[in-house]
Design a protein around this motif. Structure first.
Motif: not given
Ligand code: ZN
Length: 526
Positions: A315-317, A333-336, A370-373, A398-400
């Protein structure tokens, strides 16, 4: 068959029947629970973590929290005894190192402004050329008698020459010419003469400086190995430095000049008064590569007889940080939600192992940055894997998974699955069976359609594993109104649903790490 045999057989079926009601994986799946999930997510999505933007202090705080949890669960720290895998990222940044004229030192975006991504340059001179309004017209030409090629010029970047009555020396009327209505005409004209540097004195310089420094647009962050000197700007065209009349007067004062006096000379003579001003100038600036600190957080649970084979659960933090108004995007949700789910799943497996139900294969729980980047953390991991990729049997990402999208308001017991059949039909069957036996969610494969315009298969971290021929499943609740917005907060998370979806991941993982053979790669679907 003897009576004893029949009794034993009946007893066996009764016992295994009871056993099936609460199988070994179910015992541990029950540890994935909404109360504990809420505790984690309330911290992960708190304001203290400032939206967890990659490279920012809030992301580091989130990473620390995750590492602490891994330690509490008794997971092994697999990166040279650390839970952190440093992810080498970098970005391009423009900066000015020096701007000195005579004995005055000026500060970028305070006293002056350079617009654009300029290549690295160092400019030194002992003379400035004052070029008046920088205009070349039939009756009036600031540049006629002076060569500005490769020189530093000082320009009145406004209006046009006028007589004492305020009439333009070019039109002979109060109304100005194209030279003052089109600033780009003036600039293009001067630039065509190839000066080294243009110091443009502009009345609105201060306003411009304020606007630009506020709007500071961030350069893209990349993997450092992808960002070389060649990616830096190669724009060597003459640089324009915008300065205010006050700054110009500071520069001019050491030579006994001031702006009004220079303008007055033109007005009184009705002629250009371009000239050389003796003055030292030092300016160095340019685009540079700046390191960005980031890390993936890894917790490892060693298997038994098949421990060399590895399942990776991710999952991305990271999230998108603070918006320009200073409001925090909490990214619950994204991505807590994914991070929370992975922590809960890790807890279930860790307890299983403690109780003698260790998985046969090893499991890597990895929270990536860095998922969002641009999926950077997973990209970095798959280029610099801590465990061999050819021993990595699958990635469950798992993402959201904590919300409900508008198309499922009527029936919320769903999750989108993407990618499960792309590389391994066996993985798809394992996933289906886990759901059918245990979680009984409505598995929605809408986004698995290669013709779906959202192209979700390519949009989260699992894709970096899929690129390496590692079968993946992506778990996702779809997009909602608070996606990438300040409304993505913990109070809107459906924790029982989050946990139910997490249980599907757990049961699928359980099968993957206990079965005799790893899922075979038998297809390459788009
Ligand atoms: Zn995400």
């Amino acid at each position: 068959m003897s009576i004893k045999g029949i009794v034993t057989t009946i007893l066996f079926f009764v016992l295994t029947g009871c056993y099936a009601q609460r199988s070994v994986p179910s015992t541990y799946a029950e540890l994935i629970d909404p109360t504990s999930a809420r505790k984690h997510l309330t911290i992960i999505a708190s304001d203290e973590f400032e939206g967890r933007e990659t490279g920012k202090v809030g992301a580091d705080k989130a990473a620390n929290y995750i590492a602490q949890q891994f330690e509490l669960l008794g997971l092994t720290a697999p990166v040279n005894s650390s839970y952190y895998q440093p992810v080498e990222l970098a970005t391009k940044a423009f900066s000015v190192d020096t701007f000195e004229v005579g004995e005055h030192t000026f500060r970028h975006e305070k006293d002056f402004l350079i617009i654009g991504k300029r290549s690295k340059q160092e400019i030194k001179t002992d003379r400035l050329i004052f070029i008046g309004y920088g205009i070349s017209d039939k009756h009036y030409d600031d540049l006629a008698k002076i060569d500005i090629t490769d020189k530093v010029v000082l320009l009145l970047n406004e209006d046009e020459p006028r007589d004492k009555m305020g009439k333009s020396l070019i039109t002979g009327q109060t109304k100005g010419s194209i030279w003052s209505t089109s600033n780009s005409k003036r600039m293009q004209h001067i630039i065509s003469k190839k000066p080294k540097l243009i110091l443009a004195i502009s009345k609105n310089a201060d306003t411009l400086i304020q606007q630009i420094s506020k709007k500071k647009y961030a350069e893209k962050i990349q993997l450092k190995e992808d960002l070389t000197q060649e990616n830096l700007s190669t724009d060597h065209s003459p640089t324009v430095v915008y300065i205010s009349p006050q700054t110009a007067n500071l520069i001019l004062s050491s030579h006994g000049y001031n702006l009004e006096k220079l303008k007055q000379e033109i007005t009184e003579s009705g002629k250009p008064r371009s000239r050389v001003l003796k003055s030292t100038l030092k300016l160095s600036f340019g685009q540079k590569i700046i390191d960005v600190k980031a890390q993936n957080v890894l917790g490892y649970l060693e298997g038994t007889d098949l421990k060399d084979e590895l399942l990776v659960i991710t999952a991305h933090y990271d999230h998108i940080g603070v918006n320009p108004n200073g409001e925090i995007n909490n990214g619950a949700d994204d991505d807590g939600s994914g991070v929370t789910a992975v922590l809960e799943i890790a807890k279930a497996f860790a307890r299983a192992k403690e109780n003698g139900h260790s998985p046969r294969r090893s499991i890597l729980f990895m929270m990536v940055t860095g998922e969002e980047k641009g999926l950077l953390g997973s990209d970095y991991y798959t280029r610099h894997p801590v465990f061999p990729l050819n021993k990595t049997i699958a990635n469950l990402n798992i993402d959201m998974i904590g919300r409900i999208d508008p198309s499922h308001f009527a029936k919320a017991d769903y999750v989108y699955l993407v990618g499960s059949d792309k590389l391994s039909s066996e993985l798809h069957h394992i996933s289906e069976a886990a759901n059918k036996t245990y979680t009984k969610l409505d598995l929605d494969y809408r986004y698995n359609d290669p013709n779906d315009p959202e192209k979700i298969y390519y949009r989260s971290d699992h894709y970096n594993f899929a690129k390496n021929d590692i079968p993946v499943i992506f778990y996702f609740n779809g997009v909602h109104e608070d996606y990438h917005d300040i409304g993505d907060t913990v109070d809107k998370i459906d924790f029982p649903l989050l946990c139910k979806r997490a249980k599907l991941v757990f049961y699928t993982a359980w099968d993957l790490v206990t079965r005799d053979t790893k899922p075979i790669v038998d297809s390459h679907k788009k």
